[in-house]
Design a protein around this motif. Structure first.
Motif, PDB file in Angstrom:
ATOM      1  N   LEU A   3      -9.092  -3.639  -0.716  1.00 27.74           N
ATOM      2  CA  LEU A   3      -8.265  -2.995  -1.734  1.00 27.74           C
ATOM      3  C   LEU A   3      -9.145  -2.574  -2.907  1.00 27.74           C
ATOM      4  O   LEU A   3      -9.968  -3.371  -3.389  1.00 27.74           O
ATOM      5  CB  LEU A   3      -7.177  -3.953  -2.218  1.00 27.74           C
ATOM      6  CG  LEU A   3      -6.023  -4.242  -1.253  1.00 27.74           C
ATOM      7  CD1 LEU A   3      -5.093  -5.287  -1.846  1.00 27.74           C
ATOM      8  CD2 LEU A   3      -5.260  -2.952  -0.959  1.00 27.74           C
ATOM      9  N   PRO A   4      -9.011  -1.343  -3.395  1.00 25.40           N
ATOM     10  CA  PRO A   4      -9.810  -0.907  -4.533  1.00 25.40           C
ATOM     11  C   PRO A   4      -9.382  -1.614  -5.814  1.00 25.40           C
ATOM     12  O   PRO A   4      -8.240  -2.080  -5.925  1.00 25.40           O
ATOM     13  CB  PRO A   4      -9.514   0.597  -4.605  1.00 25.40           C
ATOM     14  CG  PRO A   4      -8.164   0.747  -3.986  1.00 25.40           C
ATOM     15  CD  PRO A   4      -8.089  -0.290  -2.906  1.00 25.40           C
TER      16      PRO A   4
ATOM     17  N   ARG B  95      -7.178   7.595   4.570  1.00 25.94           N
ATOM     18  CA  ARG B  95      -8.387   6.879   4.159  1.00 25.94           C
ATOM     19  C   ARG B  95      -8.040   5.606   3.395  1.00 25.94           C
ATOM     20  O   ARG B  95      -8.697   4.569   3.548  1.00 25.94           O
ATOM     21  CB  ARG B  95      -9.275   7.791   3.316  1.00 25.94           C
ATOM     22  CG  ARG B  95      -9.802   8.989   4.083  1.00 25.94           C
ATOM     23  CD  ARG B  95     -10.804   9.783   3.269  1.00 25.94           C
ATOM     24  NE  ARG B  95     -11.142  11.046   3.930  1.00 25.94           N
ATOM     25  CZ  ARG B  95     -12.038  11.909   3.480  1.00 25.94           C
ATOM     26  NH1 ARG B  95     -12.688  11.650   2.351  1.00 25.94           N
ATOM     27  NH2 ARG B  95     -12.279  13.035   4.130  1.00 25.94           N
ATOM     28  N   PHE B  96      -7.004   5.680   2.565  1.00 27.34           N
ATOM     29  CA  PHE B  96      -6.556   4.503   1.813  1.00 27.34           C
ATOM     30  C   PHE B  96      -6.002   3.443   2.761  1.00 27.34           C
ATOM     31  O   PHE B  96      -6.346   2.262   2.681  1.00 27.34           O
ATOM     32  CB  PHE B  96      -5.495   4.943   0.802  1.00 27.34           C
ATOM     33  CG  PHE B  96      -4.905   3.828  -0.021  1.00 27.34           C
ATOM     34  CD1 PHE B  96      -5.715   2.929  -0.706  1.00 27.34           C
ATOM     35  CD2 PHE B  96      -3.527   3.696  -0.133  1.00 27.34           C
ATOM     36  CE1 PHE B  96      -5.164   1.912  -1.479  1.00 27.34           C
ATOM     37  CE2 PHE B  96      -2.964   2.690  -0.904  1.00 27.34           C
ATOM     38  CZ  PHE B  96      -3.785   1.787  -1.570  1.00 27.34           C
TER      39      PHE B  96
ATOM     40  N   LYS C 138       0.831  -1.205   0.000  1.00 21.87           N
ATOM     41  CA  LYS C 138       0.000   0.000   0.000  1.00 21.87           C
ATOM     42  C   LYS C 138       0.870   1.261   0.000  1.00 21.87           C
ATOM     43  O   LYS C 138       0.606   2.216  -0.726  1.00 21.87           O
ATOM     44  CB  LYS C 138      -0.913   0.010   1.234  1.00 21.87           C
ATOM     45  CG  LYS C 138      -2.276  -0.609   1.028  1.00 21.87           C
ATOM     46  CD  LYS C 138      -3.182  -0.308   2.209  1.00 21.87           C
ATOM     47  CE  LYS C 138      -4.621  -0.712   1.898  1.00 21.87           C
ATOM     48  NZ  LYS C 138      -5.536  -0.349   2.998  1.00 21.87           N
ATOM     49  N   VAL C 139       1.913   1.234   0.835  1.00 21.35           N
ATOM     50  CA  VAL C 139       2.807   2.396   0.914  1.00 21.35           C
ATOM     51  C   VAL C 139       3.460   2.653  -0.437  1.00 21.35           C
ATOM     52  O   VAL C 139       3.535   3.784  -0.907  1.00 21.35           O
ATOM     53  CB  VAL C 139       3.881   2.192   2.009  1.00 21.35           C
ATOM     54  CG1 VAL C 139       4.906   3.307   1.961  1.00 21.35           C
ATOM     55  CG2 VAL C 139       3.235   2.121   3.387  1.00 21.35           C
ATOM     56  N   GLY C 140       3.923   1.585  -1.080  1.00 20.64           N
ATOM     57  CA  GLY C 140       4.583   1.729  -2.379  1.00 20.64           C
ATOM     58  C   GLY C 140       3.643   2.288  -3.434  1.00 20.64           C
ATOM     59  O   GLY C 140       4.023   3.154  -4.224  1.00 20.64           O
ATOM     60  N   GLU C 141       2.412   1.767  -3.476  1.00 22.58           N
ATOM     61  CA  GLU C 141       1.430   2.267  -4.443  1.00 22.58           C
ATOM     62  C   GLU C 141       1.136   3.741  -4.202  1.00 22.58           C
ATOM     63  O   GLU C 141       1.053   4.535  -5.149  1.00 22.58           O
ATOM     64  CB  GLU C 141       0.137   1.462  -4.334  1.00 22.58           C
ATOM     65  CG  GLU C 141       0.215   0.066  -4.908  1.00 22.58           C
ATOM     66  CD  GLU C 141      -1.144  -0.617  -4.878  1.00 22.58           C
ATOM     67  OE1 GLU C 141      -1.769  -0.727  -5.950  1.00 22.58           O
ATOM     68  OE2 GLU C 141      -1.574  -1.008  -3.777  1.00 22.58           O
TER      69      GLU C 141
ATOM     70  N   SER D 136      -8.901  -0.145  -8.642  1.00 25.03           N
ATOM     71  CA  SER D 136      -7.851   0.725  -9.178  1.00 25.03           C
ATOM     72  C   SER D 136      -7.403   1.670  -8.079  1.00 25.03           C
ATOM     73  O   SER D 136      -8.186   2.516  -7.631  1.00 25.03           O
ATOM     74  CB  SER D 136      -8.366   1.522 -10.381  1.00 25.03           C
ATOM     75  OG  SER D 136      -7.467   2.573 -10.699  1.00 25.03           O
ATOM     76  N   THR D 137      -6.159   1.529  -7.651  1.00 26.50           N
ATOM     77  CA  THR D 137      -5.637   2.423  -6.613  1.00 26.50           C
ATOM     78  C   THR D 137      -5.592   3.859  -7.103  1.00 26.50           C
ATOM     79  O   THR D 137      -5.911   4.786  -6.359  1.00 26.50           O
ATOM     80  CB  THR D 137      -4.225   1.971  -6.183  1.00 26.50           C
ATOM     81  OG1 THR D 137      -4.306   0.626  -5.706  1.00 26.50           O
ATOM     82  CG2 THR D 137      -3.681   2.861  -5.083  1.00 26.50           C
ATOM     83  N   LYS D 138      -5.209   4.051  -8.359  1.00 27.96           N
ATOM     84  CA  LYS D 138      -5.148   5.409  -8.916  1.00 27.96           C
ATOM     85  C   LYS D 138      -6.522   6.060  -8.891  1.00 27.96           C
ATOM     86  O   LYS D 138      -6.670   7.216  -8.482  1.00 27.96           O
ATOM     87  CB  LYS D 138      -4.609   5.384 -10.343  1.00 27.96           C
ATOM     88  CG  LYS D 138      -4.575   6.762 -11.003  1.00 27.96           C
ATOM     89  CD  LYS D 138      -4.127   6.683 -12.453  1.00 27.96           C
ATOM     90  CE  LYS D 138      -4.217   8.048 -13.124  1.00 27.96           C
ATOM     91  NZ  LYS D 138      -3.839   7.994 -14.569  1.00 27.96           N
ATOM     92  N   ALA D 139      -7.538   5.328  -9.321  1.00 25.83           N
ATOM     93  CA  ALA D 139      -8.893   5.882  -9.351  1.00 25.83           C
ATOM     94  C   ALA D 139      -9.368   6.202  -7.936  1.00 25.83           C
ATOM     95  O   ALA D 139      -9.962   7.261  -7.693  1.00 25.83           O
ATOM     96  CB  ALA D 139      -9.850   4.901 -10.022  1.00 25.83           C
ATOM     97  N   PHE D 140      -9.116   5.288  -6.993  1.00 28.83           N
ATOM     98  CA  PHE D 140      -9.546   5.506  -5.614  1.00 28.83           C
ATOM     99  C   PHE D 140      -8.885   6.741  -5.017  1.00 28.83           C
ATOM    100  O   PHE D 140      -9.548   7.609  -4.434  1.00 28.83           O
ATOM    101  CB  PHE D 140      -9.216   4.277  -4.769  1.00 28.83           C
ATOM    102  CG  PHE D 140      -9.532   4.458  -3.300  1.00 28.83           C
ATOM    103  CD1 PHE D 140     -10.805   4.218  -2.814  1.00 28.83           C
ATOM    104  CD2 PHE D 140      -8.554   4.887  -2.412  1.00 28.83           C
ATOM    105  CE1 PHE D 140     -11.103   4.400  -1.467  1.00 28.83           C
ATOM    106  CE2 PHE D 140      -8.833   5.065  -1.063  1.00 28.83           C
ATOM    107  CZ  PHE D 140     -10.114   4.818  -0.589  1.00 28.83           C
TER     108      PHE D 140
END
Length: 311
Positions: free
Chosen positions: A45-46, A38-39, A3-6, A48-52
């Motif tokens: 996990l969403p 919030r993430f 998560k941190v890396g993303e 799409s991380t970018k979209a979330f």
């Protein structure tokens, strides 16, 4: 990827979206941090991380902007965006849009838009999000977003000057300007200014400043030519820097602390607008902030020691 890396991979994009919506480095950093919380706190996990994260930081920024607008209506003197030395997000395919949208002139034009119009315009026109992504980010239908974009484009095009000067040309003009400024060369300054040039200062009632707004080449050259040689006398130096994608300078006191910033808008071989930020609340991200009131007292003493004309 963790998560941190993303999140860290997307942080530059998130900050760039938030800063353009808010016009404030500190508020944009807070919005990005809240998006991370919030993430990180989400149990699932969403897709799409970018979209979330883009959606999250956009909605946070819209909410912050709505409350910030009330404060800006009560702001003492002209309000200017918080200076940004470098945009962390780079996209070669969108380089022109990104550079144009971060300029102070563009950020001030964006102030004409509603928070929703501003977010839709930036996500679509600057960051090239699809309408489905824009709709998700602002919580509106695609049809509504298209209407918001049409209105936003109309407002932006009505007031947008095109700062199409070549980068090298801008820098050469800025070098001549700052040389004339340090020398107090009023004639040299006036030659570089557009006839209707505007000098705008943002002190927010928290620092002394030349004036809120000065208009006209002769007036601006006279004010600057009288003031800046005094700054040199009290050991204030100008450090040329690109600020918000435009030529500018950071003024520092003898201890290297930040006193104010200057940013130049250049068009048709002349300087059209000079914007100065001296409000200490907007300078902290550039380094330790100087005591502008103490420097102002030094300036008054230096002025009294200057020989009178004809003496």
């Amino acid at each position: 990827m963790s998560k941190v890396g993303e999140f860290e991979e997307l942080r530059p994009l998130l900050f760039s979206i938030a800063y353009r919506i808010l016009g404030s480095v500190s508020e944009a950093e807070d919005a990005v941090q809240e998006a991370w919380l919030r993430f990180d706190g989400s149990a699932t996990l969403p897709t799409s991380t970018k979209a979330f994260l883009s959606t999250t930081v956009t909605r946070i920024s819209i909410d912050v902007l709505r409350s910030a607008r009330v404060r800006r209506e009560e702001y003492v003197g002209p309000w200017l965006p918080e200076p940004l030395l470098s945009d962390p997000y780079q996209d070669p395919a969108r380089a022109v849009e990104l550079a144009d949208s971060v300029s102070m002139a563009a950020l001030l034009l964006l102030e004409r838009l509603s928070p929703l119009e501003r977010a839709v315009f930036l996500l679509r026109e600057v960051f090239a999000f699809g309408f489905d992504e824009v709709a998700e980010a602002v919580g509106r239908s695609e049809a509504a977003c298209r209407q918001l974009l049409v209105r936003a484009r109309r407002h932006m095009e009505a007031g947008r000057p095109r700062f199409a000067a070549d980068r090298a040309e801008r820098q050469e003009l800025a070098t001549r300007f700052f040389d004339a400024l340090k020398d107090g060369d009023v004639g040299g300054l006036q030659d570089l200014l557009a006839a209707d040039v505007r000098l705008v200062g943002d002190g927010g009632g928290k620092a002394p400043q030349l004036a809120n707004t000065v208009v006209g080449a002769a007036n601006v050259a006279r004010v600057l030519g009288a003031f800046f040689p005094l700054l040199v006398r009290v050991e204030v130096s100008l450090e040329p820097r690109e600020i918000n994608g435009q030529p500018g300078a950071v003024a520092r006191d003898r201890d290297g602390k930040v006193l104010h910033t200057l940013v130049l808008d250049v068009l048709d071989g002349r300087i059209q607008t000079i914007r100065g930020v001296i409000n200490p609340d907007k300078l902290g991200r550039l380094g330790p902030v100087a005591d502008a009131w103490a420097i102002n007292r030094e300036l008054k003493r230096a002025r009294r020691r200057m020989p009178s004309p004809g003496a």
